[in-house]
Design an enzyme around this catalytic site. Sequence first.
Site, PDB file in Angstrom:
ATOM      1  N   GLN A 103      -9.597 -20.254  73.548  1.00  0.00           N
ATOM      2  CA  GLN A 103      -8.331 -20.319  74.271  1.00  0.00           C
ATOM      3  C   GLN A 103      -7.712 -18.923  74.324  1.00  0.00           C
ATOM      4  OE1 GLN A 103      -5.726 -23.775  72.973  1.00  0.00           O
ATOM      5  NE2 GLN A 103      -7.347 -23.918  71.454  1.00  0.00           N
ATOM      6  N   ASN A 104      -8.246 -18.018  73.533  1.00  0.00           N
ATOM      7  CA  ASN A 104      -7.654 -16.693  73.394  1.00  0.00           C
ATOM      8  C   ASN A 104      -7.945 -15.833  74.620  1.00  0.00           C
ATOM      9  OD1 ASN A 104      -6.825 -17.547  70.893  1.00  0.00           O
ATOM     10  ND2 ASN A 104      -8.574 -16.642  69.816  1.00  0.00           N
ATOM     11  N   VAL A 105      -7.010 -14.966  74.912  1.00  0.00           N
ATOM     12  CA  VAL A 105      -7.103 -14.138  76.127  1.00  0.00           C
ATOM     13  C   VAL A 105      -7.282 -12.662  75.759  1.00  0.00           C
ATOM     14  CG1 VAL A 105      -5.775 -15.746  77.536  1.00  0.00           C
ATOM     15  CG2 VAL A 105      -4.558 -13.973  76.229  1.00  0.00           C
ATOM     16  N   ASP A 106      -7.598 -12.416  74.460  1.00  0.00           N
ATOM     17  CA  ASP A 106      -7.634 -11.036  73.968  1.00  0.00           C
ATOM     18  C   ASP A 106      -9.012 -10.377  74.046  1.00  0.00           C
ATOM     19  OD1 ASP A 106      -7.191 -12.676  70.797  1.00  0.00           O
ATOM     20  OD2 ASP A 106      -9.103 -12.101  71.724  1.00  0.00           O
ATOM     21  N   HIS A 121      -8.763 -19.736  79.177  1.00  0.00           N
ATOM     22  CA  HIS A 121      -7.429 -19.350  79.667  1.00  0.00           C
ATOM     23  C   HIS A 121      -7.380 -17.928  80.207  1.00  0.00           C
ATOM     24  CE1 HIS A 121      -5.765 -22.639  76.775  1.00  0.00           C
ATOM     25  NE2 HIS A 121      -6.291 -23.144  77.864  1.00  0.00           N
ATOM     26  N   CYS A 132      -4.898 -11.326  97.739  1.00  0.00           N
ATOM     27  CA  CYS A 132      -6.310 -11.121  98.137  1.00  0.00           C
ATOM     28  C   CYS A 132      -7.193 -11.186  96.903  1.00  0.00           C
ATOM     29  CB  CYS A 132      -6.436  -9.763  98.849  1.00  0.00           C
ATOM     30  SG  CYS A 132      -6.358  -8.341  97.757  1.00  0.00           S
ATOM     31  N   THR A 189      -6.669 -23.149  65.656  1.00  0.00           N
ATOM     32  CA  THR A 189      -5.903 -23.721  66.759  1.00  0.00           C
ATOM     33  C   THR A 189      -5.070 -24.896  66.254  1.00  0.00           C
ATOM     34  OG1 THR A 189      -5.977 -24.706  68.977  1.00  0.00           O
ATOM     35  CG2 THR A 189      -7.842 -25.183  67.512  1.00  0.00           C
TER      36      THR A 189
HETATM   37  C1  BV8 Z   1      -3.948 -27.826  82.896  1.00  0.00           C
HETATM   38  C2  BV8 Z   1      -2.775 -18.027  78.591  1.00  0.00           C
HETATM   39  C3  BV8 Z   1      -4.139 -29.291  84.759  1.00  0.00           C
HETATM   40  C4  BV8 Z   1      -1.422 -17.514  78.988  1.00  0.00           C
HETATM   41  C5  BV8 Z   1      -2.325 -20.245  77.628  1.00  0.00           C
HETATM   42  C6  BV8 Z   1      -2.752 -33.144  79.126  1.00  0.00           C
HETATM   43  C7  BV8 Z   1      -3.849 -32.800  79.912  1.00  0.00           C
HETATM   44  C8  BV8 Z   1      -3.822 -31.657  80.692  1.00  0.00           C
HETATM   45  C9  BV8 Z   1      -2.693 -30.827  80.693  1.00  0.00           C
HETATM   46  C10 BV8 Z   1      -1.621 -31.162  79.908  1.00  0.00           C
HETATM   47  C11 BV8 Z   1      -1.633 -32.305  79.145  1.00  0.00           C
HETATM   48  N1  BV8 Z   1      -0.462 -32.369  78.484  1.00  0.00           N
HETATM   49  C12 BV8 Z   1       0.299 -31.289  78.799  1.00  0.00           C
HETATM   50  C13 BV8 Z   1      -0.372 -30.555  79.684  1.00  0.00           C
HETATM   51  C14 BV8 Z   1       0.123 -29.338  80.283  1.00  0.00           C
HETATM   52  C15 BV8 Z   1      -0.214 -28.107  79.466  1.00  0.00           C
HETATM   53  C16 BV8 Z   1      -0.083 -28.273  77.975  1.00  0.00           C
HETATM   54  O1  BV8 Z   1      -1.065 -28.446  77.275  1.00  0.00           O
HETATM   55  N2  BV8 Z   1       1.138 -28.166  77.466  1.00  0.00           N
HETATM   56  C17 BV8 Z   1       1.351 -28.218  76.042  1.00  0.00           C
HETATM   57  C18 BV8 Z   1       2.457 -27.250  75.658  1.00  0.00           C
HETATM   58  C19 BV8 Z   1       1.686 -29.648  75.655  1.00  0.00           C
HETATM   59  N3  BV8 Z   1      -1.535 -27.658  79.777  1.00  0.00           N
HETATM   60  C20 BV8 Z   1      -1.699 -26.903  80.874  1.00  0.00           C
HETATM   61  O2  BV8 Z   1      -0.804 -26.636  81.658  1.00  0.00           O
HETATM   62  C21 BV8 Z   1      -3.096 -26.363  81.138  1.00  0.00           C
HETATM   63  N4  BV8 Z   1      -3.424 -26.647  82.529  1.00  0.00           N
HETATM   64  O3  BV8 Z   1      -4.227 -28.669  82.112  1.00  0.00           O
HETATM   65  O4  BV8 Z   1      -4.084 -27.976  84.274  1.00  0.00           O
HETATM   66  C22 BV8 Z   1      -2.714 -29.815  84.763  1.00  0.00           C
HETATM   67  C23 BV8 Z   1      -1.718 -29.039  85.331  1.00  0.00           C
HETATM   68  C24 BV8 Z   1      -0.399 -29.545  85.352  1.00  0.00           C
HETATM   69  C25 BV8 Z   1      -0.106 -30.767  84.764  1.00  0.00           C
HETATM   70  C26 BV8 Z   1      -1.133 -31.522  84.153  1.00  0.00           C
HETATM   71  C27 BV8 Z   1      -2.430 -31.040  84.156  1.00  0.00           C
HETATM   72  C28 BV8 Z   1      -3.134 -24.843  81.000  1.00  0.00           C
HETATM   73  C29 BV8 Z   1      -2.899 -24.434  79.594  1.00  0.00           C
HETATM   74  C30 BV8 Z   1      -3.173 -22.920  79.455  1.00  0.00           C
HETATM   75  C31 BV8 Z   1      -1.918 -22.180  79.085  1.00  0.00           C
HETATM   76  N5  BV8 Z   1      -2.219 -20.765  78.830  1.00  0.00           N
HETATM   77  N6  BV8 Z   1      -2.661 -18.952  77.442  1.00  0.00           N
HETATM   78  C32 BV8 Z   1      -0.939 -16.443  78.031  1.00  0.00           C
HETATM   79  O5  BV8 Z   1      -1.487 -16.304  76.927  1.00  0.00           O
HETATM   80  O6  BV8 Z   1      -0.011 -15.728  78.420  1.00  0.00           O
HETATM   81  S1  BV8 Z   1      -2.096 -21.236  76.319  1.00  0.00           S
HETATM   82  C33 BV8 Z   1      -1.885 -20.307  74.917  1.00  0.00           C
HETATM   83  O7  BV8 Z   1      -1.218 -21.134  73.992  1.00  0.00           O
HETATM   84  C34 BV8 Z   1      -3.177 -19.958  74.236  1.00  0.00           C
HETATM   85  O8  BV8 Z   1      -4.163 -19.590  75.134  1.00  0.00           O
HETATM   86  C35 BV8 Z   1      -3.520 -21.180  73.454  1.00  0.00           C
HETATM   87  O9  BV8 Z   1      -4.200 -22.102  74.249  1.00  0.00           O
HETATM   88  C36 BV8 Z   1      -2.170 -21.771  73.173  1.00  0.00           C
HETATM   89  C37 BV8 Z   1      -1.774 -21.522  71.757  1.00  0.00           C
HETATM   90  O10 BV8 Z   1      -2.418 -22.494  71.011  1.00  0.00           O
HETATM   91  P1  BV8 Z   1      -3.279 -22.100  69.739  1.00  0.00           P
HETATM   92  O11 BV8 Z   1      -4.352 -21.154  70.137  1.00  0.00           O
HETATM   93  O12 BV8 Z   1      -3.661 -23.353  69.083  1.00  0.00           O
HETATM   94  O13 BV8 Z   1      -2.274 -21.260  68.846  1.00  0.00           O
HETATM   95  P2  BV8 Z   1      -1.075 -21.807  67.956  1.00  0.00           P
HETATM   96  O14 BV8 Z   1      -0.190 -20.651  67.697  1.00  0.00           O
HETATM   97  O15 BV8 Z   1      -0.527 -23.061  68.554  1.00  0.00           O
HETATM   98  O16 BV8 Z   1      -1.785 -22.241  66.590  1.00  0.00           O
HETATM   99  C38 BV8 Z   1      -2.373 -21.241  65.790  1.00  0.00           C
HETATM  100  C39 BV8 Z   1      -3.118 -21.970  64.705  1.00  0.00           C
HETATM  101  O17 BV8 Z   1      -3.821 -20.994  63.951  1.00  0.00           O
HETATM  102  C40 BV8 Z   1      -2.219 -22.732  63.747  1.00  0.00           C
HETATM  103  O18 BV8 Z   1      -2.760 -24.016  63.514  1.00  0.00           O
HETATM  104  C41 BV8 Z   1      -2.279 -21.887  62.468  1.00  0.00           C
HETATM  105  O19 BV8 Z   1      -2.196 -22.706  61.304  1.00  0.00           O
HETATM  106  C42 BV8 Z   1      -3.650 -21.288  62.580  1.00  0.00           C
HETATM  107  N7  BV8 Z   1      -3.839 -20.020  61.875  1.00  0.00           N
HETATM  108  C43 BV8 Z   1      -2.922 -19.059  61.611  1.00  0.00           C
HETATM  109  N8  BV8 Z   1      -3.518 -18.032  60.957  1.00  0.00           N
HETATM  110  C44 BV8 Z   1      -4.839 -18.368  60.840  1.00  0.00           C
HETATM  111  C45 BV8 Z   1      -5.037 -19.637  61.415  1.00  0.00           C
HETATM  112  N9  BV8 Z   1      -6.238 -20.241  61.441  1.00  0.00           N
HETATM  113  C46 BV8 Z   1      -7.274 -19.588  60.876  1.00  0.00           C
HETATM  114  N10 BV8 Z   1      -7.163 -18.370  60.305  1.00  0.00           N
HETATM  115  C47 BV8 Z   1      -5.966 -17.736  60.269  1.00  0.00           C
HETATM  116  N11 BV8 Z   1      -5.847 -16.533  59.656  1.00  0.00           N
END
Ligand code: BV8
Length: 248
Positions: A103-106, A121, A132, A189
Amino acid sequence: MEEKTVEQAAEFLHRAGSVCASTGAGMSAESGIPTFRDEQTGLWTKVKPEEIATPEAFARDPVKLWEWYRWRRSELAKIEPHAGHLTLAEWESRVAELVLVTQNVDGLHHRAGSQKVIELHGRLDVVRCTSCDYQIVGLEDLGADPHCPECEARLRPGVVWFGEMLPPGALNAAIEAAQRCDVMLVIGTSGVVQPAASLAGAAKTYGAAVIEVNPNPTALSGYADVCVRSGCREALPAIDAAWRRLGS
Ligand code: BV8
């Protein structure tokens, strides 16, 4: 870190023919990139990504959104993959198949040497035209409000925003890899963002063993056969060492 869970994870990997690794922001946290939902630093404390990483926010105030991406791109230029990224890259030659879905964009998995990477993503180091098919790859500073040199339309970050469809090829390939694998590694994640979060359940439904590597419990922990409650920079090399002790 609990030695028992590390050994159990190594056992599953030792027996696996096909592995799928699904990574999120926690994979990059120990390279210095703030996650989305943990304690945030900088701009993250004031914004909810779900509210600003959207086409609507870009249409409303493109300059403000570009300020956020300009900062994130500049941060990216300063960081390196860590031992966890390097371990995943090395595992590509340890099993018959390892597909990395991120999911990472880095771009850190590519920089660590992983070849089979599915980026659900997009990438921060890709910028594309809103009109374009012009695009530019790299992290140079493009200014506060960059426009296309070909058609003069506004440029946008090459990432998938909330509310935007994922690249269809990428999502289908990720689902197939999840359904095909013997072991699904879920690393760093929270399992909040869909449809990426559905991959672990898909793997479980198709009979895979699920290993979660995360210091905290998540929405996906219920699928896990093993939870390695540790940071991935330490956990992945530890699992690697335990796997090597089992013989190649
Ligand atoms: C879509 C790019 C069709 C941008 C990102 C059900 C089905 C489909 C869609 C949805 C649905 N329900 C809701 C939706 C809509 C939405 C969604 O999911 N919303 C959420 C908020 C509920 N999804 C979408 O819109 C997706 N599109 O499905 O299209 C559609 C369209 C419209 C309506 C319906 C369907 C598109 C989603 C993409 C968004 N873009 N990134 C940018 O970066 O600028 S998302 C971005 O946030 C990341 O890419 C990543 O995906 C997300 C963050 O999540 P995580 O990676 O899990 O990170 P987080 O901080 O949450 O957690 C970190 C974890 O790491 C923690 O658990 C922590 O404990 C752990 N951790 C910490 N340190 C460590 C560690 N683990 C290991 N080692 C460590 N050291």
